[in-house]
Write an enzyme that holds these catalytic residues in place. Structure first.
Site, PDB file in Angstrom:
ATOM      1  N   HIS A   1      -3.128 -26.422  22.215  1.00 50.35           N
ATOM      2  CA  HIS A   1      -2.063 -27.568  22.718  1.00 50.35           C
ATOM      3  C   HIS A   1      -3.278 -28.782  23.133  1.00 50.35           C
ATOM      4  O   HIS A   1      -2.961 -28.977  24.035  1.00 50.35           O
ATOM      5  CB  HIS A   1      -1.619 -26.416  23.691  1.00 50.35           C
ATOM      6  CG  HIS A   1      -1.065 -25.312  23.868  1.00 50.35           C
ATOM      7  ND1 HIS A   1      -1.508 -23.828  23.607  1.00 50.35           N
ATOM      8  CD2 HIS A   1       0.368 -24.906  23.521  1.00 50.35           C
ATOM      9  CE1 HIS A   1      -0.798 -22.961  23.382  1.00 50.35           C
ATOM     10  NE2 HIS A   1       0.861 -23.757  23.080  1.00 50.35           N
TER      11      HIS A   1
ATOM     12  N   SER B   1       0.573 -30.995  25.500  1.00 44.29           N
ATOM     13  CA  SER B   1       0.647 -31.126  26.522  1.00 44.29           C
ATOM     14  C   SER B   1      -0.806 -31.220  27.650  1.00 44.29           C
ATOM     15  O   SER B   1      -0.646 -31.045  28.881  1.00 44.29           O
ATOM     16  CB  SER B   1       0.016 -29.014  26.698  1.00 44.29           C
ATOM     17  OG  SER B   1       1.591 -28.870  26.250  1.00 44.29           O
TER      18      SER B   1
ATOM     19  N   HIS C   1      -1.768 -23.099  29.151  1.00 44.15           N
ATOM     20  CA  HIS C   1      -1.739 -23.525  27.640  1.00 44.15           C
ATOM     21  C   HIS C   1      -2.631 -24.766  27.627  1.00 44.15           C
ATOM     22  O   HIS C   1      -3.465 -25.245  26.202  1.00 44.15           O
ATOM     23  CB  HIS C   1      -0.471 -24.213  27.260  1.00 44.15           C
ATOM     24  CG  HIS C   1       0.218 -24.303  27.678  1.00 44.15           C
ATOM     25  ND1 HIS C   1       1.099 -24.461  29.012  1.00 44.15           N
ATOM     26  CD2 HIS C   1       0.928 -25.890  27.409  1.00 44.15           C
ATOM     27  CE1 HIS C   1       2.076 -24.676  29.625  1.00 44.15           C
ATOM     28  NE2 HIS C   1       2.320 -25.758  28.295  1.00 44.15           N
TER      29      HIS C   1
ATOM     30  N   SER D   1       0.350 -17.004  32.037  1.00 41.98           N
ATOM     31  CA  SER D   1       2.119 -16.927  32.120  1.00 41.98           C
ATOM     32  C   SER D   1       2.639 -17.748  33.206  1.00 41.98           C
ATOM     33  O   SER D   1       2.076 -17.987  33.808  1.00 41.98           O
ATOM     34  CB  SER D   1       1.662 -15.372  32.695  1.00 41.98           C
ATOM     35  OG  SER D   1       3.550 -15.314  32.611  1.00 41.98           O
TER      36      SER D   1
ATOM     37  N   LEU E   1       9.125 -32.140  27.538  1.00 44.63           N
ATOM     38  CA  LEU E   1       9.240 -31.466  26.344  1.00 44.63           C
ATOM     39  C   LEU E   1       8.697 -29.583  26.497  1.00 44.63           C
ATOM     40  O   LEU E   1       7.612 -29.796  27.052  1.00 44.63           O
ATOM     41  CB  LEU E   1       8.556 -32.566  24.843  1.00 44.63           C
ATOM     42  CG  LEU E   1       8.890 -33.181  24.317  1.00 44.63           C
ATOM     43  CD1 LEU E   1       8.451 -33.944  22.988  1.00 44.63           C
ATOM     44  CD2 LEU E   1      10.161 -33.256  23.908  1.00 44.63           C
TER      45      LEU E   1
ATOM     46  N   SER F   1       9.498   0.166  57.243  1.00 44.59           N
ATOM     47  CA  SER F   1       9.667   0.666  56.332  1.00 44.59           C
ATOM     48  C   SER F   1       8.124   2.033  55.868  1.00 44.59           C
ATOM     49  O   SER F   1       8.232   2.671  55.594  1.00 44.59           O
ATOM     50  CB  SER F   1      11.045   0.729  55.009  1.00 44.59           C
ATOM     51  OG  SER F   1      11.705   0.727  55.736  1.00 44.59           O
TER      52      SER F   1
ATOM     53  N   GLU G   1       9.022 -10.745  45.932  1.00 43.44           N
ATOM     54  CA  GLU G   1       8.326 -10.074  45.387  1.00 43.44           C
ATOM     55  C   GLU G   1       6.803 -11.126  44.733  1.00 43.44           C
ATOM     56  O   GLU G   1       5.214  -9.615  44.187  1.00 43.44           O
ATOM     57  CB  GLU G   1       8.190  -8.601  45.027  1.00 43.44           C
ATOM     58  CG  GLU G   1       9.209  -6.909  45.573  1.00 43.44           C
ATOM     59  CD  GLU G   1      10.651  -7.417  46.421  1.00 43.44           C
ATOM     60  OE1 GLU G   1      11.049  -7.247  47.067  1.00 43.44           O
ATOM     61  OE2 GLU G   1      11.117  -9.056  45.381  1.00 43.44           O
TER      62      GLU G   1
ATOM     63  N   HIS H   1       8.777   5.465  49.471  1.00 47.92           N
ATOM     64  CA  HIS H   1      10.102   5.469  49.308  1.00 47.92           C
ATOM     65  C   HIS H   1       9.659   5.967  47.869  1.00 47.92           C
ATOM     66  O   HIS H   1      11.162   5.331  46.602  1.00 47.92           O
ATOM     67  CB  HIS H   1      11.283   4.403  49.500  1.00 47.92           C
ATOM     68  CG  HIS H   1      10.992   3.525  50.967  1.00 47.92           C
ATOM     69  ND1 HIS H   1      10.364   3.244  51.972  1.00 47.92           N
ATOM     70  CD2 HIS H   1      12.290   4.160  51.736  1.00 47.92           C
ATOM     71  CE1 HIS H   1      10.764   4.124  52.613  1.00 47.92           C
ATOM     72  NE2 HIS H   1      12.005   4.271  53.001  1.00 47.92           N
TER      73      HIS H   1
ATOM     74  N   ASP I   1      19.930   7.662  49.614  1.00 43.43           N
ATOM     75  CA  ASP I   1      20.126   5.693  49.376  1.00 43.43           C
ATOM     76  C   ASP I   1      20.526   5.673  47.883  1.00 43.43           C
ATOM     77  O   ASP I   1      21.244   4.431  47.560  1.00 43.43           O
ATOM     78  CB  ASP I   1      18.849   5.128  49.481  1.00 43.43           C
ATOM     79  CG  ASP I   1      18.669   4.536  50.916  1.00 43.43           C
ATOM     80  OD1 ASP I   1      19.642   5.460  51.598  1.00 43.43           O
ATOM     81  OD2 ASP I   1      17.374   4.002  51.589  1.00 43.43           O
TER      82      ASP I   1
END
Length: 608
Positions: free
Chosen positions: A31, A34, A71, A118, A180, A336, A357, A406, A414
């Protein structure tokens, strides 16, 4: 800034572009465009503002630079060459087999903290590293280079809100707004004001600049370093493929080596051999560390009923008392998951990440970059939102400990939105992962403590409801082990299970024994790695295995057993949650899913 310095910075940026073109041409992929858009930004950062000792990447006072736009690795590697960390020959090994200069950066290089590529992950991880600086009471800064295209990722805005709310003034995001993306223009193009309004709403200090003007870049980076009580985002308007007519600000050039690299290098003024003497941090810095003591795990009497999530919370607090490097993170469910036990005992080492998360897992990754031992907990079902961060943690060789409470239909009324029924499969698929599923409180406490010493991504699955304690306090449970709970020469089948269904299997064994049918029961608390030897013995002695799990049939405990014994040829029956549950009591849920004691007994009879 003196004219002489401006000329040097312009020449260095040109060299970075040339080397990005050269390395991509040698690889025939990459790349470069970039990389070329952000060359001026990084030239000024490396020359004037970054504090890093390339000879000592482990120096605790080093700044941290994360290329979220992974990249653009040709630019990063060209910077390493200019800093004297790699040779030109090594630069030209880019993307070749065996080279640590991979297509996207990974910690195979000692100067890379985490794997990127990613998109949308660099800033959330940077938040975790910036939080670590507060624990360590050190002045290092975290710099993140991000592309404008990845600002469409929700994880960016989870990170932006957390950083703004926490006032992470040691965090600076540099956005390469080159307009771009891969297939065409980004959502807001060159409208840096649109991004500024969004970051400003989250409490960030915003600066809009020409990303090809070294003077403006230097001013912006200085401003970021001097800003207090809030993070800074530098929104730099740039041109993709800057300096080369063939690709500058042109669509269709993303992710491709230049067609005519020789002409492009000529346009950029030809190869150069400039070096950068990156500022080293002040010597003598040592991170603050919290005190440690002896480990004293909670103990539960055999026959007592205790939820494994409760044992996890109490054990984590005990581990925190024994180890000052342990930290805990919560997804706004600490009451919990029982992480609140740790929060009460060690508030300075507890991080509330709220219902985000992706940021939860990313912050854990960032904290472990700095040597902390993070435990991050939420409902098992909600960890699926963060799966991309979990798999990239494995690519990063990161050591994080995830806890999913859970789990399964046994949570009861639930309903299915709260039931972790895919988590074992998800975590088993992660490279180098460890997956643990305790059935009682003493086992859960022991495994919680054992996780502190594990490398890679480890996962502990806990149960909402109370279960009987069947193991005495102080018993050791090795990762990769199991427990044979029922066994006799008369066994005609072996039930292999873990977690809540261990107790159902034991009840089924007692029911069958009263009818003259003997079966073995194995508690396979280590789902990955499995105890292959114990499974092989059961497979060859009884020839019949029945796996029982409060999980979908795909990818969970049953498939782990099949993987271990498939070449031995036993008959294997998998009992798992196959239908879509509704609301019901825990006992009704287990019965409806056909994984309770009666279903197990019936399966044994059918098999025989």
């Amino acid at each position: 800034m003196p004219e002489r310095d401006l000329q040097y910075l312009s020449d260095l940026a040109a060299q970075l572009r040339v080397d990005s073109v050269r390395s991509s041409a040698a690889a025939k992929s990459g790349h470069p465009t970039s990389s070329m858009s952000a060359a001026d930004l990084m030239a000024v950062l490396f020359t004037c503002h970054l504090h890093y000792d390339f000879a000592r990447p482990e120096n605790p006072a080093n700044d941290h630079l994360i290329f979220s736009k992974g990249h653009a690795s040709p630019l990063l590697y060209s910077l390493y060459k200019a800093a004297g960390a790699i040779t030109d020959e090594e630069l030209l090994s880019f993307r070749k087999q065996g080279s640590p200069l991979e297509g996207h950066p990974t910690p195979r290089l000692p100067w890379v903290d985490v794997a990127t590529g990613s998109l949308g992950q660099g800033l959330p991880v940077g938040v975790g590293i910036a939080l670590a600086a507060r624990l360590e009471r050190l002045p290092y800064r975290v710099w993140v280079l991000c592309g404008d295209g990845e600002l469409a990722e929700g994880s960016i805005w989870e990170a932006a809100e957390h950083a703004g709310d926490a006032g992470l003034a040691n965090l600076t995001l540099i956005v390469d707004v080159n307009r771009l993306g891969q297939r065409g223009p980004t959502r807001h193009g060159w409208d840096t004001g649109a991004y500024a309004r969004r970051f400003g709403a989250f409490g960030w200090h915003t600066i809009e600049i020409d990303g090809h003007d070294p003077g403006q870049i230097d001013f912006a980076l200085s401003d970021a370093r001097n800003t207090r009580r809030r993070p800074t985002v530098i929104l730099a308007k740039t041109r993709k493929g800057e300096g080369v007519l063939e690709v500058e600000n042109r669509e269709g050039a993303h992710g491709k080596a230049l067609k005519d690299p020789v002409t492009a290098i000529g346009e950029l003024g030809g190869p150069r051999d400039l070096t950068v003497d990156v500022h080293r941090p002040e010597p003598g810095a040592e991170p603050y560390r919290f005190g440690a003591g002896a480990l004293s795990l909670p103990e539960y009497a055999v026959g007592e009923r205790v939820a494994t999530r409760t044992a996890y919370g109490e054990a984590l607090a005990a581990v925190g008392a024994a180890r000052g490097d342990v930290v805990a993170l919560d997804g706004e469910v600490a009451d919990s998951t029982k992480t609140e036990e740790f929060a009460t005992a060690f508030p300075e080492r507890f991080f509330e990440m709220y219902i985000a998360e992706q940021q939860l897992v990313a912050a854990a990754i960032g904290l472990q970059v700095r040597g902390w031992i993070p435990y991050a907990a939420t409902f098992a079902a909600f960890l699926t939102r963060a799966h991309d961060f979990i798999r990239m943690a494995a690519v990063s060789r990161a050591s994080i400990r995830l806890v999913g409470s859970h789990a399964g239909v046994s949570i009861g009324e639930d309903g299915p939105s709260q039931m972790g029924l895919e988590d074992l499969a998800m975590m088993r698929a992660v490279h180098g992962s460890t997956v643990l599923y305790p059935c009682d409180a003493n086992q859960a406490a022991a495994l919680t403590a054992a996780m502190a010493g594990l490398d890679g991504v480890s996962y502990l699955r806990t149960t909402r409801g109370e279960t009987p304690v069947i193991y005495p306090p102080g018993e050791h449970f090795s990762v990769g082990g199991s427990r044979v709970l029922r066994q006799s020469p008369a066994d005609r089948a072996t039930v292999v299970t873990a977690g809540v269904t261990v107790h159902e299997a034991l009840a089924a064994a007692d029911e069958l024994a009263a009818q003259g049918v003997a079966i073995g029961v194995i508690d396979l608390y280590s789902v990955k790695p499995v105890d292959a030897a114990a499974l092989a013995e059961a497979a060859t002695t009884t020839g019949n295995l029945i796996t029982v799990e409060d999980h979908r049939p795909e990818g969970g405990l049953g498939d782990a057993v099949l993987d271990a014994v498939s070449e031995l040829g036993p008959r294997v029956v998998k009992l798992a949650v196959r239908d879509l549950p509704g609301s019901a009591t825990p006992g009704q849920q287990l019965a409806n899913a056909r994984i309770d004691r009666h279903a197990i007994a019936e399966a044994v009879k059918r098999l025989l």
